[in-house]
Every structure is written in C-alpha cells, then in structure tokens.
Scaffold this active site. Structure first.
Site, mmCIF file in Angstrom:
data_model
loop_
_atom_site.group_PDB
_atom_site.id
_atom_site.type_symbol
_atom_site.label_atom_id
_atom_site.label_comp_id
_atom_site.label_asym_id
_atom_site.label_seq_id
_atom_site.Cartn_x
_atom_site.Cartn_y
_atom_site.Cartn_z
ATOM 1 N N LYS A 82 11.705 -57.622 -9.206
ATOM 2 C CA LYS A 82 12.366 -57.939 -7.972
ATOM 3 C C LYS A 82 13.249 -57.376 -7.675
ATOM 4 O O LYS A 82 14.042 -56.839 -6.317
ATOM 5 C CB LYS A 82 12.986 -59.526 -8.801
ATOM 6 C CG LYS A 82 14.012 -59.973 -8.242
ATOM 7 C CD LYS A 82 15.306 -61.624 -9.002
ATOM 8 C CE LYS A 82 15.801 -60.683 -9.943
ATOM 9 N NZ LYS A 82 17.441 -60.045 -9.359
ATOM 10 N N ASN A 83 13.871 -56.253 -9.035
ATOM 11 C CA ASN A 83 14.936 -55.965 -7.908
ATOM 12 C C ASN A 83 14.990 -53.922 -7.765
ATOM 13 O O ASN A 83 16.121 -53.715 -6.839
ATOM 14 C CB ASN A 83 16.126 -55.452 -10.218
ATOM 15 C CG ASN A 83 16.596 -56.378 -10.655
ATOM 16 O OD1 ASN A 83 16.695 -57.428 -10.117
ATOM 17 N ND2 ASN A 83 17.084 -56.134 -11.145
ATOM 18 N N ARG A 139 23.684 -61.786 -5.065
ATOM 19 C CA ARG A 139 24.419 -61.171 -4.330
ATOM 20 C C ARG A 139 23.859 -59.756 -3.773
ATOM 21 O O ARG A 139 24.077 -59.121 -3.037
ATOM 22 C CB ARG A 139 24.776 -60.656 -5.452
ATOM 23 C CG ARG A 139 26.486 -60.610 -5.747
ATOM 24 C CD ARG A 139 26.233 -59.984 -7.672
ATOM 25 N NE ARG A 139 27.081 -57.867 -7.136
ATOM 26 C CZ ARG A 139 27.617 -57.797 -6.887
ATOM 27 N NH1 ARG A 139 28.972 -59.310 -6.314
ATOM 28 N NH2 ARG A 139 27.903 -56.072 -6.679
ATOM 29 N N CYS A 179 30.220 -63.846 -9.622
ATOM 30 C CA CYS A 179 29.081 -64.396 -9.974
ATOM 31 C C CYS A 179 29.044 -64.949 -11.237
ATOM 32 O O CYS A 179 30.260 -64.933 -12.221
ATOM 33 C CB CYS A 179 27.746 -63.656 -9.376
ATOM 34 S SG CYS A 179 27.380 -62.619 -10.587
ATOM 35 N N ARG A 231 32.384 -59.026 -10.261
ATOM 36 C CA ARG A 231 31.297 -58.075 -9.135
ATOM 37 C C ARG A 231 31.806 -57.085 -8.445
ATOM 38 O O ARG A 231 31.277 -57.787 -7.067
ATOM 39 C CB ARG A 231 30.171 -58.631 -9.409
ATOM 40 C CG ARG A 231 29.171 -58.398 -11.169
ATOM 41 C CD ARG A 231 27.774 -59.449 -10.536
ATOM 42 N NE ARG A 231 26.709 -58.145 -10.858
ATOM 43 C CZ ARG A 231 25.198 -59.148 -10.789
ATOM 44 N NH1 ARG A 231 24.926 -60.146 -10.655
ATOM 45 N NH2 ARG A 231 24.447 -57.740 -10.027
ATOM 46 N N ASP A 278 20.182 -56.284 -18.342
ATOM 47 C CA ASP A 278 19.446 -57.465 -17.692
ATOM 48 C C ASP A 278 18.373 -58.063 -19.487
ATOM 49 O O ASP A 278 17.308 -58.993 -18.199
ATOM 50 C CB ASP A 278 18.207 -57.274 -16.372
ATOM 51 C CG ASP A 278 18.562 -57.220 -15.454
ATOM 52 O OD1 ASP A 278 20.134 -57.322 -15.682
ATOM 53 O OD2 ASP A 278 18.610 -56.767 -14.492
ATOM 54 N N ILE A 326 28.585 -53.282 -18.685
ATOM 55 C CA ILE A 326 28.176 -53.452 -17.610
ATOM 56 C C ILE A 326 28.578 -55.225 -17.337
ATOM 57 O O ILE A 326 29.530 -54.206 -16.258
ATOM 58 C CB ILE A 326 26.607 -53.611 -17.777
ATOM 59 C CG1 ILE A 326 25.981 -52.773 -17.957
ATOM 60 C CG2 ILE A 326 26.455 -53.407 -15.981
ATOM 61 C CD1 ILE A 326 25.982 -50.847 -17.942
ATOM 62 N N ARG A 328 14.571 -67.744 -10.141
ATOM 63 C CA ARG A 328 15.129 -67.178 -8.774
ATOM 64 C C ARG A 328 14.381 -65.794 -9.656
ATOM 65 O O ARG A 328 14.275 -64.874 -8.810
ATOM 66 C CB ARG A 328 16.140 -66.541 -9.258
ATOM 67 C CG ARG A 328 17.206 -67.715 -8.629
ATOM 68 C CD ARG A 328 18.958 -67.193 -8.475
ATOM 69 N NE ARG A 328 18.850 -65.971 -8.398
ATOM 70 C CZ ARG A 328 19.802 -64.788 -9.016
ATOM 71 N NH1 ARG A 328 20.504 -65.703 -9.207
ATOM 72 N NH2 ARG A 328 20.085 -63.839 -8.376
HETATM 73 C C1 UD1 Z 1 21.638 -54.600 -10.248
HETATM 74 C C2 UD1 Z 1 20.476 -55.385 -10.638
HETATM 75 C C3 UD1 Z 1 20.986 -56.328 -11.830
HETATM 76 C C4 UD1 Z 1 21.135 -55.461 -13.337
HETATM 77 C C5 UD1 Z 1 22.482 -54.054 -13.045
HETATM 78 C C6 UD1 Z 1 22.238 -53.716 -13.704
HETATM 79 C C7 UD1 Z 1 19.262 -55.897 -8.488
HETATM 80 C C8 UD1 Z 1 19.356 -56.979 -7.928
HETATM 81 N N1 UD1 Z 1 20.408 -55.986 -9.593
HETATM 82 O O1 UD1 Z 1 22.678 -55.590 -9.818
HETATM 83 O O2 UD1 Z 1 20.321 -57.470 -12.315
HETATM 84 O O3 UD1 Z 1 22.034 -55.950 -14.305
HETATM 85 O O4 UD1 Z 1 22.500 -53.295 -11.502
HETATM 86 O O5 UD1 Z 1 22.023 -52.378 -14.305
HETATM 87 O O6 UD1 Z 1 19.115 -55.084 -8.483
HETATM 88 N N2 UD1 Z 1 30.530 -52.734 -9.718
HETATM 89 C C9 UD1 Z 1 31.912 -52.115 -9.333
HETATM 90 N N3 UD1 Z 1 31.915 -51.758 -7.507
HETATM 91 C C10 UD1 Z 1 30.689 -52.171 -7.150
HETATM 92 C C11 UD1 Z 1 29.677 -52.277 -8.007
HETATM 93 C C12 UD1 Z 1 29.532 -52.508 -9.231
HETATM 94 O O7 UD1 Z 1 32.733 -52.721 -10.073
HETATM 95 O O8 UD1 Z 1 31.324 -51.784 -5.904
HETATM 96 C C13 UD1 Z 1 30.175 -53.358 -11.215
HETATM 97 C C14 UD1 Z 1 29.248 -54.378 -11.387
HETATM 98 O O9 UD1 Z 1 30.626 -55.345 -11.011
HETATM 99 C C15 UD1 Z 1 29.357 -53.917 -12.805
HETATM 100 C C16 UD1 Z 1 28.497 -53.309 -12.815
HETATM 101 O O10 UD1 Z 1 29.374 -51.754 -11.441
HETATM 102 O O11 UD1 Z 1 30.574 -54.540 -14.035
HETATM 103 C C17 UD1 Z 1 26.991 -52.820 -12.627
HETATM 104 O O12 UD1 Z 1 27.267 -53.234 -11.115
HETATM 105 P P1 UD1 Z 1 25.612 -52.250 -10.307
HETATM 106 O O13 UD1 Z 1 24.938 -51.051 -11.281
HETATM 107 O O14 UD1 Z 1 26.208 -52.058 -8.997
HETATM 108 O O15 UD1 Z 1 24.946 -53.694 -10.561
HETATM 109 P P2 UD1 Z 1 24.056 -54.254 -9.217
HETATM 110 O O16 UD1 Z 1 22.997 -53.048 -8.064
HETATM 111 O O17 UD1 Z 1 24.556 -55.344 -9.173
#
Ligand code: UD1
Length: 421
Positions: free
Chosen positions: A22-23, A92, A116, A121, A308, A330, A400
């Site tokens: 999925k990711n 998201r 979420c 996030r 995850d 995380i 999902r």
């Molecule tokens: C992706 C995965 C999700 C997984 C996560 C961490 C997908 C669709 N989803 O989510 O399943 O749990 O990686 O491995 O691939 N953050 C900020 N600012 C930002 C972006 C992120 O503060 O602009 C923080 C987030 O709130 C979180 C952490 O960084 O605490 C990790 O987020 P991120 O690696 O961006 O995860 P996603 O891409 O949302």
C-alpha cells in the site's frame, strides 16, 4: 460498518501470498501525474486507500481503467489541480499529489490533511522543501495553495527523514530545472520503489534507499513510457503481520511474494525472541516455536523497527514468557490498541511513549473496536489465539490497508466471519 467475528484459538498452516505494498502504491500512483501518457501496472492491490487515491486522481481528470490483471492510468491531460478536502480527509497520503502537480502545472490547491488518530502529523517538512525549490505557498481556508513559475533544483535538507516529504520532493524534482539533492532523506523500501518507477520512465535518480538522494530535473517531453507494466513491491508490513500471526499461533506458514531483507530488523528481533523460520529470496517459512521470550524494541525510521509493525509486535509480546518494552518514537498517540487488548486479557502498562508488556498465558475473546489500520491488525492477531469469539468492530480501518485479510487468514485455517453492516 462491517464487523469480523474471529473464533480462536487456531493454528495457522499453509501458504499466503502477500499483496503489493500500500505505502509504495500510493506515491507511485500519485507520480503518474508527472507522466503525459498512459502508464500500465500489474498487481495494484484492491484496498480502500488505493480506491481513495484513484478517486482523487480521477477528480483531476486522470483516466483510469482496470481489469483483473492490469491497471492503466492516463494523465495525458489533467483538468484540475485541486485535491478536495472530502477525499484528503479520509487519507493523509493524498497530500502526495502536491509535488507532482506543482512540478507539472506550476499550481496546486491541496486540502491540508489535518490530524489523524495516531497523531498530529503536520506537513511542514513537505512545504518547506517545496519552498526551497521556489514554490510560493499559502494556507487559505484549510487548503495548501502552491504556485511557482518553474520549480528549481535545490539542496533540500530535512530535519527528520519524513517518508511522505521525501516522496513529494522526489516527484517535484523530476520536472524541476536542474539537480535536486535531498539530504537526510527517508530510506524506506517504498522510497526505493518510487525511484524504480520513476527510473522506468526515464528519470535519473541516484541514492534512493540511502539518506542522500539526487534527482536530475528534466523536461516533461523527455519522460517516456516504460515498455513493461510496473509491479509494485510486496508489502513488508502485511508480510510481517502474517509472520507474527504464524508465530503466535505456533503454526507452519510460508509467507511469499515480498523481499525478506526489507524486514531485516524485525526478523532479527523475532529470532532473538526465539521464533524459528527459514529465509528464502522472496519468502519466509515460519516454523512452530514452542517458547518465546520478551524483548525491548524501539520504533525508528528505516532500517530501524517500523512503527507500522509496533502494534502487531505488541500482540506477540503479550503472549511470550516474561516482560517486554515497546517504545514508540515516531507517532505521539500510537497505543490505541492497548485498551482493546487489555479487554482481551493482555497485561500492558503505558508510561509516556513506552509500553511495558507482561506476557500472559492466554487471551480471551471480547468485543473490541478498531481505531486505526495497524491497531486493527493487532486485534485480529490477538483474536486468532484468544479462546472464544472476538467481535471486531469498525473493520473499515483494516480494509484500508490489508487486501482480503479475512479470506487470506481463512485459507490458513482461521475461523473468521465477516458480517456486512
Ligand atoms: C508514512 C507511512 C506510514 C508510516 C510512516 C512512518 C505511507 C502512505 N504512510 O507516513 O504508514 O507509519 O510513514 O514510517 O507511506 N512529520 C512532521 N512534519 C512533516 C512530515 C512528518 O512533523 O512534514 C512527522 C510526523 O508527524 C510523524 C513523523 O514525522 O511524527 C513521521 O512521519 P512521515 O515519515 O512523514 O510519515 P508519513 O509519510 O505520513
């Protein structure tokens, strides 16, 4: 809302084929926005999140067709650069259309995803990366309004290796002027897969899978359709879920169709806990192991232990000999499975971002509620070994991200009934 009734305890046996990740699928489908021609895929998983991104892409004018084996997306012409709140709020990852829209059209209006269940996030890292490349971004009425004349290649250094931000900047960089370097990039296998997809379209990318990724910007006319349909990598999170299910039920299960090296850290932890398995090139054969001991695990960006898989691992930790500690670094609110697992007889104490888990002899079936995707997977795992029937509510969270999970588990010997509602 569908419910699942799972009756345990069972011992899983047989072979399960893992679906495409999925990711990895979500960013790769978003990347078709860059391609002014039809793009063919095989094995796109039938998941709610995939339907959501397809709906979003269709709302922008991307044509889409799908039969049993092949999915085709045609972004020759887009009619809109707007990602509406109604679709973004349910997923998201919709924010992944921002980079490619801006790179191709110089304009994008994408709803802010908001918080979420598992945490706030924010998307600040995505936005500051795009600004570094010359985008002008304003937040208006809940929307990210971005524009630029032409994105310019830049050195973008992330404060944290965000998976989504790495993907957004990689896609934006494809049609930017000159070279973009992402420093402190996320190293998850899904990033590597997005790079492989872009490379198949003629993009020059180096370093995906390391913390420094270099992308050479190109003209849209230089992109070319790959001759073969693209197949997204197998889902390491789904694979880990089935591996843990096999271990918990003391079953013998072959989990096929993914790359075990994507789970190196997880397999290492499982081995230290006493799990037994054989590792093939694209499968893991889980063997029954009689006694397992606790572990101390901390979630971290790849190659560390994936957040995850935290909930599923806690399901296993609930039934081993002795105590375990799981620390979540995380996301700030990712222990929502705990109160549900307590209702099934698990012994877990939460202290800040750590969970202290005392192994128990057995669990018992109870009505429980899914709160997010991976928490739901953990509840199914507990239900497989609990005595009696567990009623799992709000299964849409599970749908999902897990393709036909009830069917796959039933084929392995689980007793699961889905009641449509
Ligand atoms: C992706 C995965 C999700 C997984 C996560 C961490 C997908 C669709 N989803 O989510 O399943 O749990 O990686 O491995 O691939 N953050 C900020 N600012 C930002 C972006 C992120 O503060 O602009 C923080 C987030 O709130 C979180 C952490 O960084 O605490 C990790 O987020 P991120 O690696 O961006 O995860 P996603 O891409 O949302």
């Amino acid at each position: 809302m569908d419910k699942l009734y799972v009756t345990g305890p069972v011992q899983l046996q047989g072979e399960v084929e893992i679906s495409s990740a999925k990711n990895a699928t979500l960013p790769i489908l978003a990347a078709t926005i860059l391609c002014p021609y039809p793009v063919e895929f095989v094995g796109i998983p039938d998941l709610m999140d995939v339907s959501t991104i397809l709906k979003l892409l269709q709302s922008m004018g991307i044509k889409f067709s799908r039969n049993d084996s092949m999915t085709v997306l045609d972004a020759t012409e887009l009619t809109s650069q707007h990602a509406d709140y109604s679709l973004v709020k349910t997923m998201r990852a919709s924010v992944l259309v921002l980079g490619p829209l801006l790179a191709r059209y110089g304009v994008a209006s994408v709803s802010l995803p908001g918080g979420c269940a598992i945490g706030a996030r924010p998307v600040d890292i995505h936005l500051s990366g795009l600004e570094k490349m010359g985008a002008i971004i304003e937040i208006e009425n809940g929307y990210i309004k971005a524009r630029c004349d032409k994105l310019k290649g830049a050195v973008v250094t992330f404060p944290f290796p965000s998976v989504g931000a790495t993907e957004n900047i990689m896609m934006a960089a494809v049609l930017a002027e000159g070279e973009t370097i992402i420093e402190n990039a996320a190293m998850e296998p899904e990033i590597d897969d997005l790079a492989d997809f872009l490379i198949a379209q003629g993009v020059k990318i180096q370093g995906a899978g390391t913390s420094r990724i270099t992308i050479q910007g190109m003209k849209i006319s230089e992109l070319k359709a790959s001759k073969t349909p693209y197949r997204v990598i197998g889902d390491r999170i789904e694979a880990a879920t089935f591996i843990i299910a096999a271990i918990m039920t003391k079953g013998k299960v072959k989990v096929s169709g993914f790359r075990p090296h994507h789970l190196e850290f997880v397999l290492d932890v499982l081995k230290k806990m006493g799990a037994q398995f054989e590792i093939g090139e694209n499968f893991i054969q889980v063997l029954p192991s009689q006694s397992l001991k606790g572990a101390m695990v901390e979630t971290l960006p790849f190659p560390g232990f994936p957040t995850d898989i935290q909930a599923q691992m806690m399901a296993l930790m609930s039934l081993v000999d002795g105590n375990s500690i799981m620390t979540e670094t995380i996301f700030e609110n990712r222990f929502m499975h705990v109160p549900e697992m307590l209702r099934m007889g698990a012994k877990i104490q939460l202290k800040g971002n750590a969970a202290l888990i005392e192994g128990v002899e057995s669990l018992s079936g109870a009505p429980v509620m899914c709160t997010d995707l991976r928490a739901s997977a953990a509840l199914i795992l507990c239900a497989l070994v609990a005595s009696g029937t567990t009623e799992i509510q709000r299964v849409y969270h599970l749908d999902r991200g897990y393709e036909k999970i009830d069917e796959k588990l039933t084929n392995l010997g689980a007793k699961i009934q889905r009641v449509k509602g």
